[in-house]
Design a protein around this motif. Structure first.
Motif, short mmCIF file in Angstrom:
data_model
loop_
_atom_site.label_atom_id
_atom_site.label_comp_id
_atom_site.label_asym_id
_atom_site.label_seq_id
_atom_site.Cartn_x
_atom_site.Cartn_y
_atom_site.Cartn_z
N HIS A 97 0.80 -1.16 0.15
CA HIS A 97 -0.13 0.05 -0.10
C HIS A 97 1.11 1.44 -0.08
O HIS A 97 0.20 2.34 -0.39
N SER A 98 1.94 1.24 0.60
CA SER A 98 2.74 2.51 0.82
C SER A 98 3.07 3.05 -0.59
O SER A 98 3.10 4.20 -0.84
N GLU A 99 3.45 2.39 -1.52
CA GLU A 99 3.92 2.69 -3.00
C GLU A 99 2.92 3.50 -3.61
O GLU A 99 2.90 4.29 -4.12
N ILE A 100 1.48 2.62 -3.55
CA ILE A 100 0.43 3.40 -4.38
C ILE A 100 0.01 4.59 -3.56
O ILE A 100 -0.74 5.30 -4.29
N ASP A 101 -0.02 4.58 -2.05
CA ASP A 101 -0.40 5.47 -1.46
C ASP A 101 0.44 6.93 -1.56
O ASP A 101 -0.24 8.12 -1.90
N ILE A 102 1.54 6.69 -1.95
CA ILE A 102 2.44 7.82 -2.06
C ILE A 102 2.08 8.50 -3.46
O ILE A 102 2.32 9.59 -3.81
N ALA A 103 1.84 7.46 -4.34
CA ALA A 103 1.68 7.87 -5.85
C ALA A 103 0.35 8.57 -5.82
O ALA A 103 0.21 9.66 -6.50
N ILE A 104 -0.59 8.27 -5.08
CA ILE A 104 -1.90 8.99 -5.00
C ILE A 104 -1.82 10.27 -4.20
O ILE A 104 -2.13 11.50 -4.91
N LEU A 105 -1.00 10.53 -3.26
CA LEU A 105 -0.89 11.62 -2.63
C LEU A 105 0.01 12.69 -3.51
O LEU A 105 -0.13 13.78 -3.33
N ALA A 106 0.89 11.98 -4.38
CA ALA A 106 1.89 13.03 -5.19
C ALA A 106 1.13 13.28 -6.63
O ALA A 106 1.75 14.09 -7.14
N ASP A 107 0.07 12.60 -6.74
CA ASP A 107 -0.54 12.83 -7.99
C ASP A 107 -1.12 14.45 -8.59
O ASP A 107 -1.18 15.03 -7.50
N ASP A 108 -1.39 14.54 -9.67
CA ASP A 108 -1.86 15.85 -10.01
C ASP A 108 -3.29 15.96 -9.68
O ASP A 108 -3.98 17.04 -9.66
N LEU A 109 -4.10 14.90 -9.59
CA LEU A 109 -5.46 14.86 -9.15
C LEU A 109 -5.31 14.84 -7.70
O LEU A 109 -4.69 14.16 -6.98
N VAL A 111 -6.68 14.21 -3.56
CA VAL A 111 -7.41 13.06 -3.18
C VAL A 111 -8.64 12.70 -2.96
O VAL A 111 -9.24 11.69 -3.55
#
Lengths: 117, 135
Positions: A97-109, A111
């Motif tokens: 989860h940590s990998e996908i979570d940081i990708a979501i947090l850093a995404d241009d969209l 949360v």
């Protein structure tokens, strides 16, 4: 089977008689073994916690308590293996989860855009 | 013999350590971890051990992000920590399904979500800037 009536005193007498027939080396070995056992018993009595465990048959001191101790140690080792295995599996699952979570947090969209239905 | 028994007890204790690991206080974190997780400093000690471990793993990946992405993570961390497990799971599934799309279609879906979000939160819309997400 012969019906022989043995009392404590007769056993003691027989054993004492047998000792005189043993080789000096065997007698010496038996004496040394007896001294070692007494020494280890004395050392145990000097440590109150170990003496208490020994008295309750948990810490090794006699063959019977050795067996009990081994059973306890095996049960403890098994429980510890189960606990550490479960903790390890849990860590593996969380790691994904940590990998996908940081990708979501850093995404241009934002949360919210991912959470809104 | 006594040594064998003591070694057995020691092995049992060592094997149990991962399961007995306790929560970590904020002051016990390294300066790098504290910097990455700064938005959570106020609530850190009230987080569960499981959440703390999760955020520590996130902090490990934080230095690999660009400054813009690091800023976004800081802005969103506190909000992310307050989401329910179900909401976080929904976000993960949505993110995964969007990222499996071909690039043109992915951008179109993202644009739709961006516009929908802007209509619901007009004040926040101006802060949203498109950029390449972290992998």
């Amino acid at each position: 089977m012969d019906n022989i009536n043995l009392t404590t005193n007769s056993i003691k007498r027989l054993l004492n008689q047998s000792v005189t027939q043993l080789d000096a080396a065997v007698v010496e070995n038996l004496r040394a073994a007896r001294n070692r056992t007494l020494e280890s018993h004395r050392a145990l009595q000097h440590t109150p916690v170990l003496a208490w465990l020994n008295h309750h048959g948990v810490w090794p001191g006699s063959p019977a308590s050795n067996h009990k101790f081994r059973s306890w140690a095996l049960a403890l080792a098994f429980a510890a293996c189960l606990l550490s295995g479960a903790a390890y599996m849990q860590q593996l699952n969380e790691h994904d989860h940590s990998e996908i979570d940081i990708a979501i947090l850093a995404d241009d969209l934002p949360v919210d855009a991912y959470v809104e239905q | 013999m006594r040594l064998t028994y003591s070694a057995t007890l020691l092995a049992v204790f060592l094997l149990s350590l991962p399961a007995l690991a306790s929560a970590q206080a904020w002051i016990e974190l390294s300066p790098k971890q504290q910097q990455a997780l700064a938005p959570l400093s106020g609530e850190w000690n009230s987080l569960s051990e499981k959440q703390q471990k999760h955020f520590i793993r996130i902090a490990k990946r934080y230095p690999q992000l660009t400054p813009l992405q690091q800023q976004r993570v800081h802005e969103r961390l506190a909000k992310w920590s307050k989401l329910t497990p179900a909401q976080r799971q929904l976000a993960r599934e949505k993110y995964k399904s969007i990222n499996q799309l071909p690039p043109e279609k992915r951008e179109a879906v993202k644009q739709t979500l961006r516009e929908r979000h802007a209509r619901k939160h007009p004040a926040a819309a101006s802060a949203v800037q498109p950029a390449t997400p972290a992998k």
